[in-house]
Design a protein around this motif. Structure first.
Motif, PDB file in Angstrom:
ATOM      1  N   ASP A 129     149.983  38.376  56.453  1.00 52.60           N
ATOM      2  CA  ASP A 129     151.188  37.812  55.873  1.00 52.60           C
ATOM      3  C   ASP A 129     151.520  38.516  54.560  1.00 52.60           C
ATOM      4  OD1 ASP A 129     153.089  36.108  54.512  1.00 52.60           O
ATOM      5  OD2 ASP A 129     152.619  34.589  56.010  1.00 52.60           O
ATOM      6  N   ALA A 136     155.743  34.961  54.875  1.00 53.28           N
ATOM      7  CA  ALA A 136     155.789  33.535  54.523  1.00 53.28           C
ATOM      8  C   ALA A 136     155.701  32.661  55.776  1.00 53.28           C
ATOM      9  CB  ALA A 136     157.053  33.223  53.732  1.00 53.28           C
ATOM     10  N   GLY A 137     154.773  32.989  56.645  1.00 53.74           N
ATOM     11  CA  GLY A 137     154.534  32.159  57.821  1.00 53.74           C
ATOM     12  C   GLY A 137     155.409  32.478  59.020  1.00 53.74           C
ATOM     13  N   ASP A 190     143.209  31.165  47.931  1.00 53.69           N
ATOM     14  CA  ASP A 190     143.265  31.443  49.373  1.00 53.69           C
ATOM     15  C   ASP A 190     143.627  32.884  49.665  1.00 53.69           C
ATOM     16  OD1 ASP A 190     145.018  29.634  48.129  1.00 53.69           O
ATOM     17  OD2 ASP A 190     146.357  29.641  49.852  1.00 53.69           O
ATOM     18  N   ASN A 191     143.795  33.665  48.633  1.00 53.39           N
ATOM     19  CA  ASN A 191     143.969  35.102  48.855  1.00 53.39           C
ATOM     20  C   ASN A 191     142.689  35.824  48.435  1.00 53.39           C
ATOM     21  OD1 ASN A 191     144.666  37.728  49.016  1.00 53.39           O
ATOM     22  ND2 ASN A 191     146.221  37.674  47.411  1.00 53.39           N
ATOM     23  N   GLU A 199     149.667  36.914  46.837  1.00 54.93           N
ATOM     24  CA  GLU A 199     149.597  35.664  46.087  1.00 54.93           C
ATOM     25  C   GLU A 199     148.400  35.683  45.145  1.00 54.93           C
ATOM     26  OE1 GLU A 199     150.975  32.228  48.744  1.00 54.93           O
ATOM     27  OE2 GLU A 199     148.878  31.803  48.299  1.00 54.93           O
ATOM     28  N   SER A 206     145.991  33.477  44.173  1.00 51.63           N
ATOM     29  CA  SER A 206     145.376  32.168  44.362  1.00 51.63           C
ATOM     30  C   SER A 206     144.060  32.314  45.099  1.00 51.63           C
ATOM     31  CB  SER A 206     146.295  31.258  45.161  1.00 51.63           C
ATOM     32  OG  SER A 206     146.275  31.642  46.519  1.00 51.63           O
ATOM     33  N   GLN A 241     153.474  37.852  52.280  1.00 50.32           N
ATOM     34  CA  GLN A 241     153.551  36.948  51.145  1.00 50.32           C
ATOM     35  C   GLN A 241     152.166  36.576  50.625  1.00 50.32           C
ATOM     36  OE1 GLN A 241     157.106  35.310  51.595  1.00 50.32           O
ATOM     37  NE2 GLN A 241     157.011  35.864  49.448  1.00 50.32           N
ATOM     38  N   LYS A 242     151.342  36.154  51.558  1.00 51.33           N
ATOM     39  CA  LYS A 242     150.044  35.608  51.158  1.00 51.33           C
ATOM     40  C   LYS A 242     149.141  36.630  50.502  1.00 51.33           C
ATOM     41  CE  LYS A 242     149.377  31.538  54.047  1.00 51.33           C
ATOM     42  NZ  LYS A 242     148.949  31.137  55.385  1.00 51.33           N
ATOM     43  N   VAL A 243     149.195  37.864  50.977  1.00 49.66           N
ATOM     44  CA  VAL A 243     148.227  38.841  50.469  1.00 49.66           C
ATOM     45  C   VAL A 243     148.530  39.289  49.042  1.00 49.66           C
ATOM     46  CG1 VAL A 243     147.705  39.696  52.771  1.00 49.66           C
ATOM     47  CG2 VAL A 243     149.433  40.853  51.395  1.00 49.66           C
TER      48      VAL A 243
END
Length: 586
Positions: free
Chosen positions: A438, A394-395, A448-449, A444, A446, A440-442
């Motif tokens: 990240d 998460a950043g 942007d993933n 997600e 959305s 978290q991001k991978v």
RNA sequence: GGCCCCGUAGCUCAGCCGGAUAGAGCAGCAGCCUUCUAAGCUGUUGGUCGCAGGUUCGAAUCCUGCCGGGGUCGCCA
């Protein structure tokens, strides 16, 4: 079916038909002529530079020559317009019927669309991972593992005969340290109190089961024997156990090597192949006894000027000559490594690819030099250096310390976010650019993933077919039915645009394979998925653009043909990346 | 100090073997929206491609030098 090579042939024929002669009387060199997609879609479907690269040789102005070539091209029934533009480009717009043919070709190819003849069966060796067999794989190994594996897939798809290889560093001092560490665990397993693991030995818990296995196999027998006797035995068992562990880690990432090559095997089994290699080099005058100049800048404390056995790597572009023997008379790692690469050459490989971490960058020149030397210039080594992966949650950066056990293992990452996310993200960057990962991001869901976005593209195609099956059960959309659908009904600009994108796939595969850059496949898939999702979304505003039209059987079949082709190419591309193409997202 | 990699929009990055007016996502801005099961969608603003030269019809791309960031530097594995 490759649109670009197809039209390259037609462009060359058009050049012939223009009846131009080189001013110097020789033959016209057409090798620089290319057909490519224009940067700006407003310029049409295809562009060629033919007139610009040939103008000088035939003594014409580029635009003048372009006009003559374009006249011929314009008569091609598949060409809608052929226009001269800018400094002398010829822009071609193709008839929709041509794109429909491309689509039909994709559907009848049985999933082989894009599979190339570029390699022509040439043998290529891809060596990757090659992590030291001293413990479980950590996250740093991920990237090289995935890049190497996807590259191997890509080359195989492009028509090369690929061998995937892992070099086991089982000969150096480190595996002796490993053996001593395991020996300690062995004593522990026999009931001894070993206390804290001494500095310099491997402290990890993963050696405990190895110690137990040793105890079970040898009982108390090894304890009474001198190290010189137990060490080889313990080393063998331990390295085997480590490799087993590594293989499992790799399998979790869906990475599978065909050949595991043992460094030790170079000097065991009756003959010393490192010595033989050095002899080979010596015969060619590439080995000598000499002194090296001290390194520039900071001089190491223990620097001593001494004569040693050196390889003339400077003859092949290296900065200094490199040592083959250590001061204690044993071979350097480099010497074994040359012998290993020589072995690859002797096994018939002329294209060698090594995937390394960026910290080995300083090694590239000498290894390339060595490959050139041992192969007499017949083999080429391409080293792909993978830059560091920085972990985030998460950043926030994930702290990693090299201290005992406090590193993130490959398995941790795969278990947490899944193999697909790891693989795709590792390939969504050039190998030589650093990568932020990240957790978290991978995962997600959305846009942007990119992992999600591409996989969802495939799932959406499946969803459309499920729906079609329910709502129009008599349709039976097999590949064969779809290939013979009335594709002429596909006349929306968005639909043609998707076919255009699909048509780029073979060219994309070819260029990615030629440049050894699997990441291009990942970016392509993102673009394709993006275009497909956009077409779907258009159906919201404009119901006439929806893929399933209950009142129009022909149109629905034609559109399903397009959807099937999208599914097929996404699936093919994901297959190269080693990522699942799911039928539904969960 | 030598060598290698990187420097492109506010951020993260693509840009194929030199090609036309340098692209995408995010953020920003403006609209629209609860669906053909799914991530909301569409449009749009924004760049002296680190700097300076060179090569040529044409350079983000190739070459040279410099600046900035990272890595690496006898026998280590």
């Amino acid at each position: 079916m490759n649109v670009f090579s197809d039209f390259l042939v037609r462009v060359k024929a058009a050049v012939e038909a223009a009846r131009v002669e080189p001013v110097d009387g020789g033959t016209l060199d057409l090798s620089r002529v290319v057909v490519e997609p224009p940067r700006d879609a407003a310029h049409g479907d295809l562009a060629t530079n033919a007139a610009m690269v040939l103008a000088k040789a035939v003594g014409l102005k580029p635009r003048e020559l372009a006009t003559r070539i374009a006249m011929t091209l314009a008569r091609d029934p598949d060409v809608a317009t052929a226009e001269v533009a800018g400094p002398g480009f010829i822009n071609l717009s193709l008839e929709p019927a041509y794109w429909h043919k491309v689509l039909a070709a994709i559907l009848t190819s049985g999933g082989t669309f894009g599979r190339g003849a570029l390699g022509g069966g040439e043998k290529v060796n891809v060596e990757y991972v090659s992590a030291n067999p001293t413990g479980p794989m950590h996250v740093g190994h991920c990237r090289g593992a995935v890049v190497g594996d996807a590259l191997a897939n890509l080359l195989a798809f492009a028509g090369y005969d690929v061998t995937r290889e892992y070099y086991i560093n089982d000969a150096g001092a480190q595996v002796e340290v490993l053996a001593r560490s395991a020996f300690l665990r062995y004593r522990e397993a026999l009931g001894e109190q070993i206390g804290t693991i001494p500095e310099g030995l491997y402290p990890g818990d993963y050696l405990i089961p190895v110690g137990e296995a040793l105890a079970e196999r040898y009982g108390h027998e090894l304890k009474s024997r001198p190290e010189a006797e137990w060490l080889p035995l313990v080393r063998e068992v331990t390295v085997a156990a480590m490799m087993e562990m590594i293989r499992e880690d790799l399998a979790a990432l869906n990475v599978n090597h065909q050949v595991f090559f043992s460094e030790r095997s170079l000097t065991t089994g009756g003959h010393d192949r490192v010595a033989e290699l050095i002899d080979v080099l010596r015969e060619r005058g590439l080995v000598y006894e000499g002194r090296l100049p001290p390194p520039k800048g900071q001089l190491p404390d223990d620097w001593e000027d001494r004569e040693q056995t050196l390889f003339r790597s400077t003859d092949f572009g290296d900065d200094v000559d490199r040592a083959l023997m250590k001061s204690d008379g044993s071979y350097t790692y480099f010497a074994s490594d040359i012998a290993y690469h020589y072995d690859k050459f002797l096994r018939g490989f002329t294209t060698l690819i090594d995937v390394w971490g960026a910290d080995h960058g300083g090694y590239v020149k000498r290894m390339s030099a060595a490959v050139e030397a041992v192969s007499g210039g017949k083999a080429v080594l391409d080293v792909k250096l993978c830059q560091l992966v920085k972990l985030f949650r998460a950043g926030e950066p994930v702290k990693m310390s090299k201290r005992s056990g406090d590193f993130v293992t490959l398995r941790d990452v795969v278990d947490e976010v899944g193999r697909d996310a790891v693989r795709f993200m590792m390939l969504y960057r050039k190998n030589d650019a650093p990568l932020d990962f990240d957790f978290q991001k991978v995962t997600e869901q959305s846009r942007d993933n990119p992992v999600f976005y591409v996989q969802y593209g495939h799932a959406r195609t499946a969803s459309i077919f499920r729906m079609a099956g329910e709502e129009m059960p008599d349709l039976e959309p097999t590949d064969d039915v779809l290939a013979h659908a009335p594709l002429v009904r596909l006349d929306d600009e968005g639909e043609i645009s998707i076919i255009r994108r699909l048509a780029e796939y073979p060219r994309l595969v070819e260029s990615a394979a030629a440049s050894h850059e699997p990441h291009r496949v990942a970016f392509y898939l993102y673009d394709l998925a993006s275009e497909f999702h956009a077409q779907w979304n258009k159906g919201k505003e404009s119901p006439q653009l929806r893929f399933i039209k209950h009142d129009d059987r022909d149109l629905t079949t034609a559109r399903l043909a397009l959807v099937r082709a999208v599914a097929s190419v996404i699936s093919s591309g994901l297959d190269i990346l080693g990522v699942e193409a799911p039928d539904e997202m969960r």
